[in-house]
Write an enzyme that holds these catalytic residues in place. Structure first.
Site, PDB file in Angstrom:
ATOM      1  N   SER A  51       0.832  -1.200   0.000  1.00 37.05           N
ATOM      2  CA  SER A  51       0.000   0.000   0.000  1.00 37.05           C
ATOM      3  C   SER A  51       0.877   1.265   0.000  1.00 37.05           C
ATOM      4  CB  SER A  51      -0.949  -0.043   1.206  1.00 37.05           C
ATOM      5  OG  SER A  51      -1.976   0.903   1.080  1.00 37.05           O
ATOM      6  N   ASP A 110      -9.382  -4.918  -4.880  1.00 37.63           N
ATOM      7  CA  ASP A 110      -8.679  -3.805  -4.238  1.00 37.63           C
ATOM      8  C   ASP A 110      -9.057  -2.483  -4.911  1.00 37.63           C
ATOM      9  OD1 ASP A 110      -6.865  -2.122  -2.995  1.00 37.63           O
ATOM     10  OD2 ASP A 110      -5.075  -3.141  -3.763  1.00 37.63           O
ATOM     11  N   HIS A 120      -7.912  -5.378  -0.608  1.00 37.13           N
ATOM     12  CA  HIS A 120      -6.662  -4.714  -0.241  1.00 37.13           C
ATOM     13  C   HIS A 120      -6.035  -5.347   1.017  1.00 37.13           C
ATOM     14  CE1 HIS A 120      -3.846  -1.414  -0.467  1.00 37.13           C
ATOM     15  NE2 HIS A 120      -4.116  -1.034   0.769  1.00 37.13           N
TER      16      HIS A 120
END
Length: 300
Positions: free
Chosen positions: A162, A242, A274
């Site tokens: 991320s 995601d 995610h």
């Protein structure tokens, strides 16, 4: 008596800002001490990299079978939207420990400054300082014995998820642009990476008062940065559901056509969201992610 203004000025995915300047995060971060895993044999300990600013790291050492064997080194950068999570949280402690056990590698998991206490670009600068600290051990006379004794500085990998994947990219660009004497960055691993081109852009711009707008190269990497990536290979993980899937695909396509001479591969996990591997570490697809991550590190 101090009066507070509870009128909201800005509402973002991870925090809200009140008109009196207060920032209220939607999530809290738990931290646990380092520990030794009796099952895997992975040991961990915390080190101070800098006191001003405050930068630290958690180092993980796999079970040593041959003291003369030098091990690849993973420089790991946690996610959390640049404003929460920690190298010391249960999620990341357990994840990095599992990567270390599977890859038989040393890991340095960096604890960088978070917004709002330390606005962006502290996360980038702290991570770069951490990587420089790792490189300071290349002559085997650094401050940390685990790195002096066991790390193979010709097999260094930078990885994260991320926001941490975004930071990993910027470090690789910096390595390729100005170099980092003493170490060879072989590969970069980007797990569900955050880049510009979506609704969260304005949150990042707010966290970085010195930003360069929506075309800021840290947010939306230009071709001239992509071509400078200071590594031989890149691995990108996608999760089908995601919200960052699209910008990750954009990065992959831009990297392929940038003229960068390295190799890039991708792996997508269908039906997953995610950072699913952090939330469901015992599911089959999380094991698959860890296995692929480890094989990428060990592939000649």
């Amino acid at each position: 008596m101090v009066l507070t203004n509870n009128e909201i000025a800005h509402e973002f995915r991870f925090f809200r800002v009140y008109k009196d300047g207060r920032v209220e995060k939607n999530l809290s971060t738990q931290k646990i001490p380092p520990s030794d895993d009796p099952i895997s044999g992975v040991q961990s300990k915390d080190v101070v990299i800098s006191t001003e600013p405050s930068i630290s790291a958690r180092i993980f050492l796999p079970k040593i079978h041959d003291p003369t064997q030098k091990l690849p080194l993973l420089f790991y950068i946690h996610g959390g939207g640049f404003c929460f999570e920690s190298a010391f949280s249960p999620l990341y402690h357990n994840h990095v420990s599992s990567l270390v056990a599977k890859a038989n590698a040393i890991a340095v998991s960096i604890e960088y400054g978070l917004f709002p206490e330390r606005p962006v670009p502290a996360c980038y600068e702290d991570s770069w300082a951490g990587l420089q600290w790792v490189a300071s051990h290349a002559n085997r006379n650094g401050l940390e014995s685990w790195l002096n004794d066991y790390a193979d500085f010709n097999r260094v990998f930078i990885g994260g998820d991320s926001g941490g994947a975004n930071i990993s990219h910027t470090l690789a660009v910096r390595v390729g642009s100005i170099g980092l004497p003493g170490i060879k960055v072989v590969g970069v691993i980007l797990v569900h990476p955050f880049f510009g081109g979506m609704e969260d852009d304005h949150m990042w711009l707010y966290m970085c008062p010195t930003n360069g707008g929506l075309e800021d190269p840290r947010l939306k990497p230009p071709a001239e940065d992509l071509v400078k990536l200071g590594c031989d290979k890149v691995l990108i993980f996608f999760a089908e559901k995601d919200h960052l899937r699209g910008v990750g695909e954009w990065y992959y396509q831009e990297l392929k056509k940038s003229g960068w001479v390295g190799s890039v591969e991708v792996l997508e996990h269908e039906g997953e969201d995610h950072v699913f591997h952090l939330m469901k570490p015992d599911c089959d697809k999380a094991f698959d992610l860890v296995n692929k991550f480890a094989s990428f590190i060990n592939k000649e």
